[in-house]
Write a protein that holds these residues in place. Sequence first.
Motif, PDB file in Angstrom:
ATOM      1  N   CYS A 101      46.493  34.864  49.577  1.00 12.53           N
ATOM      2  CA  CYS A 101      45.342  35.751  49.730  1.00 12.53           C
ATOM      3  C   CYS A 101      44.150  35.079  50.392  1.00 12.53           C
ATOM      4  CB  CYS A 101      44.925  36.275  48.361  1.00 12.53           C
ATOM      5  SG  CYS A 101      46.188  37.286  47.563  1.00 12.53           S
ATOM      6  N   PRO A 102      43.269  35.899  50.988  1.00 11.39           N
ATOM      7  CA  PRO A 102      42.026  35.365  51.562  1.00 11.39           C
ATOM      8  C   PRO A 102      41.182  34.679  50.499  1.00 11.39           C
ATOM      9  CG  PRO A 102      42.418  37.614  52.311  1.00 11.39           C
ATOM     10  CD  PRO A 102      43.401  37.342  51.215  1.00 11.39           C
ATOM     11  N   GLY A 103      40.141  33.991  50.944  1.00  8.20           N
ATOM     12  CA  GLY A 103      39.377  33.127  50.055  1.00  8.20           C
ATOM     13  C   GLY A 103      38.385  33.785  49.129  1.00  8.20           C
ATOM     14  N   SER A 104      38.098  35.090  49.269  1.00  4.59           N
ATOM     15  CA  SER A 104      37.078  35.693  48.422  1.00  4.59           C
ATOM     16  C   SER A 104      37.499  37.073  47.973  1.00  4.59           C
ATOM     17  CB  SER A 104      35.745  35.785  49.168  1.00  4.59           C
ATOM     18  OG  SER A 104      34.803  36.530  48.428  1.00  4.59           O
ATOM     19  N   LEU A 105      37.390  37.328  46.676  1.00  4.85           N
ATOM     20  CA  LEU A 105      37.708  38.660  46.170  1.00  4.85           C
ATOM     21  C   LEU A 105      36.796  39.724  46.751  1.00  4.85           C
ATOM     22  CD1 LEU A 105      38.399  37.991  42.389  1.00  4.85           C
ATOM     23  CD2 LEU A 105      40.033  38.863  44.056  1.00  4.85           C
ATOM     24  N   GLU A 106      35.567  39.345  47.043  1.00  9.57           N
ATOM     25  CA  GLU A 106      34.602  40.309  47.552  1.00  9.57           C
ATOM     26  C   GLU A 106      34.721  40.517  49.058  1.00  9.57           C
ATOM     27  OE1 GLU A 106      33.807  37.770  45.581  1.00  9.57           O
ATOM     28  OE2 GLU A 106      33.442  38.868  43.723  1.00  9.57           O
ATOM     29  N   ALA A 107      35.365  39.591  49.758  1.00  9.24           N
ATOM     30  CA  ALA A 107      35.360  39.602  51.224  1.00  9.24           C
ATOM     31  C   ALA A 107      36.325  40.617  51.807  1.00  9.24           C
ATOM     32  CB  ALA A 107      35.692  38.213  51.763  1.00  9.24           C
ATOM     33  N   ASP A 108      37.341  40.992  51.069  1.00 11.34           N
ATOM     34  CA  ASP A 108      38.364  41.857  51.637  1.00 11.34           C
ATOM     35  C   ASP A 108      38.865  42.819  50.567  1.00 11.34           C
ATOM     36  OD1 ASP A 108      40.965  41.141  54.023  1.00 11.34           O
ATOM     37  OD2 ASP A 108      40.598  42.981  52.930  1.00 11.34           O
ATOM     38  N   LYS A 109      38.844  44.097  50.869  1.00 10.38           N
ATOM     39  CA  LYS A 109      39.235  45.102  49.889  1.00 10.38           C
ATOM     40  C   LYS A 109      40.683  44.939  49.446  1.00 10.38           C
ATOM     41  CE  LYS A 109      35.982  48.657  51.433  1.00 10.38           C
ATOM     42  NZ  LYS A 109      35.842  50.018  52.001  1.00 10.38           N
ATOM     43  N   ILE A 110      41.505  44.366  50.300  1.00 12.47           N
ATOM     44  CA  ILE A 110      42.918  44.224  49.941  1.00 12.47           C
ATOM     45  C   ILE A 110      43.102  43.354  48.706  1.00 12.47           C
ATOM     46  CG2 ILE A 110      43.375  42.207  51.414  1.00 12.47           C
ATOM     47  CD1 ILE A 110      46.129  43.430  51.986  1.00 12.47           C
ATOM     48  N   LEU A 111      42.205  42.392  48.506  1.00 16.44           N
ATOM     49  CA  LEU A 111      42.343  41.511  47.349  1.00 16.44           C
ATOM     50  C   LEU A 111      42.256  42.271  46.038  1.00 16.44           C
ATOM     51  CD1 LEU A 111      40.500  38.254  48.374  1.00 16.44           C
ATOM     52  CD2 LEU A 111      42.819  38.449  47.516  1.00 16.44           C
ATOM     53  N   ALA A 112      41.255  43.137  45.933  1.00 12.08           N
ATOM     54  CA  ALA A 112      41.107  43.907  44.705  1.00 12.08           C
ATOM     55  C   ALA A 112      42.313  44.791  44.473  1.00 12.08           C
ATOM     56  CB  ALA A 112      39.832  44.753  44.768  1.00 12.08           C
ATOM     57  N   ARG A 113      42.836  45.382  45.528  1.00  9.35           N
ATOM     58  CA  ARG A 113      44.017  46.238  45.404  1.00  9.35           C
ATOM     59  C   ARG A 113      45.226  45.433  44.951  1.00  9.35           C
ATOM     60  NH1 ARG A 113      44.148  50.642  48.990  1.00  9.35           N
ATOM     61  NH2 ARG A 113      46.347  50.905  48.398  1.00  9.35           N
ATOM     62  N   ILE A 114      45.409  44.261  45.552  1.00  9.08           N
ATOM     63  CA  ILE A 114      46.556  43.431  45.202  1.00  9.08           C
ATOM     64  C   ILE A 114      46.472  42.983  43.751  1.00  9.08           C
ATOM     65  CG2 ILE A 114      47.652  41.192  45.612  1.00  9.08           C
ATOM     66  CD1 ILE A 114      47.062  41.551  48.555  1.00  9.08           C
ATOM     67  N   VAL A 115      45.301  42.517  43.330  1.00 10.30           N
ATOM     68  CA  VAL A 115      45.151  42.022  41.962  1.00 10.30           C
ATOM     69  C   VAL A 115      45.403  43.136  40.957  1.00 10.30           C
ATOM     70  CG1 VAL A 115      43.500  41.111  40.291  1.00 10.30           C
ATOM     71  CG2 VAL A 115      43.613  40.134  42.589  1.00 10.30           C
ATOM     72  N   LYS A 116      44.886  44.310  41.197  1.00 16.10           N
ATOM     73  CA  LYS A 116      45.083  45.415  40.258  1.00 16.10           C
ATOM     74  C   LYS A 116      46.547  45.805  40.118  1.00 16.10           C
ATOM     75  CE  LYS A 116      40.487  47.481  40.838  1.00 16.10           C
ATOM     76  NZ  LYS A 116      39.718  48.624  41.369  1.00 16.10           N
ATOM     77  N   ASN A 117      47.340  45.545  41.156  1.00 13.75           N
ATOM     78  CA  ASN A 117      48.753  45.901  41.128  1.00 13.75           C
ATOM     79  C   ASN A 117      49.656  44.710  40.827  1.00 13.75           C
ATOM     80  OD1 ASN A 117      49.256  48.879  42.197  1.00 13.75           O
ATOM     81  ND2 ASN A 117      47.507  48.057  43.306  1.00 13.75           N
ATOM     82  N   ALA A 118      49.055  43.569  40.479  1.00 13.77           N
ATOM     83  CA  ALA A 118      49.824  42.339  40.299  1.00 13.77           C
ATOM     84  C   ALA A 118      50.591  42.318  38.985  1.00 13.77           C
ATOM     85  CB  ALA A 118      48.891  41.138  40.364  1.00 13.77           C
ATOM     86  N   THR A 119      51.697  41.591  38.984  1.00 17.95           N
ATOM     87  CA  THR A 119      52.426  41.305  37.759  1.00 17.95           C
ATOM     88  C   THR A 119      51.762  40.158  37.016  1.00 17.95           C
ATOM     89  OG1 THR A 119      54.467  41.927  38.910  1.00 17.95           O
ATOM     90  CG2 THR A 119      54.696  40.743  36.816  1.00 17.95           C
ATOM     91  N   PHE A 120      51.393  39.136  37.771  1.00 18.31           N
ATOM     92  CA  PHE A 120      50.748  37.954  37.214  1.00 18.31           C
ATOM     93  C   PHE A 120      50.005  37.265  38.349  1.00 18.31           C
ATOM     94  CE2 PHE A 120      50.199  33.825  35.258  1.00 18.31           C
ATOM     95  CZ  PHE A 120      50.123  34.101  33.900  1.00 18.31           C
TER      96      PHE A 120
END
Length: 233
Positions: A101-120
């Motif tokens: 993943c990119p370096g900042s949770l706030e920098a890219d909307k995809i990060l928040a989406r990925i984390v919310k759908n993550a297994t771990f």
Amino acid sequence: MNATAQSGALRTAARAARSYLVPIINGKGGVGKTMLTLGLAAHTAKANGRALVWDTDPQGTAHQVTNVLADPGYEVRLDTDPDHIEEIRNLQDIDTVFADCPGSLEADKILARIVKNATFVLIPYDHEFESVLPTIRTAKRVAEMGVPYAAVVTKADPQVGAQHVIEAWETLQAENIPHFRSFVRKYRAWPNSLKAGIPITRYNERYAPKLREDLAAVHTELLLNIGRAGARR
């Protein structure tokens, strides 16, 4: 059950269910995100599992590195579109998707989406002064999303011995950040294997076996934690 047996069981379950999604994230660059992503994917393949590296970083480092490796054993996909999460998780014959993943949770909307759908979620932490606050911020953000996660100490200096790792664990514990007992030591075998175009699982440099031991331990602990966290998310 050893790592190979666990991966085999995981692969069998994956025939009837979507893949595990394991994002590797930290708000600080240079902590070993790509190393951990590619290393775990390569170990999964070595343990007879099927892994996909999902490179969500526009820089595409994981994708570029994989493409210069001779038969890495895992698949790689460069894709920064968050709408493709379900498509990627439902790919046939993939046991685990490791998302670099990119370096900042706030920098890219995809990060928040990925984390919310993550297994771990795995948060690599190299225990450098400049990495402490970004790691804490990353952990708090993941915790807020209610997703199971843990930090993994990376780039541990083998010349220092256990003290470096112990101090890292103490820092994480002081912030109530869960962490693995396994860790990844810093050896030149990793960059040297990339230069040689050989996956670390097949590289024969002197300290490569030690790095493989570290990755195997992290992989096993990851599977155990996924099991403790419950069914697939």
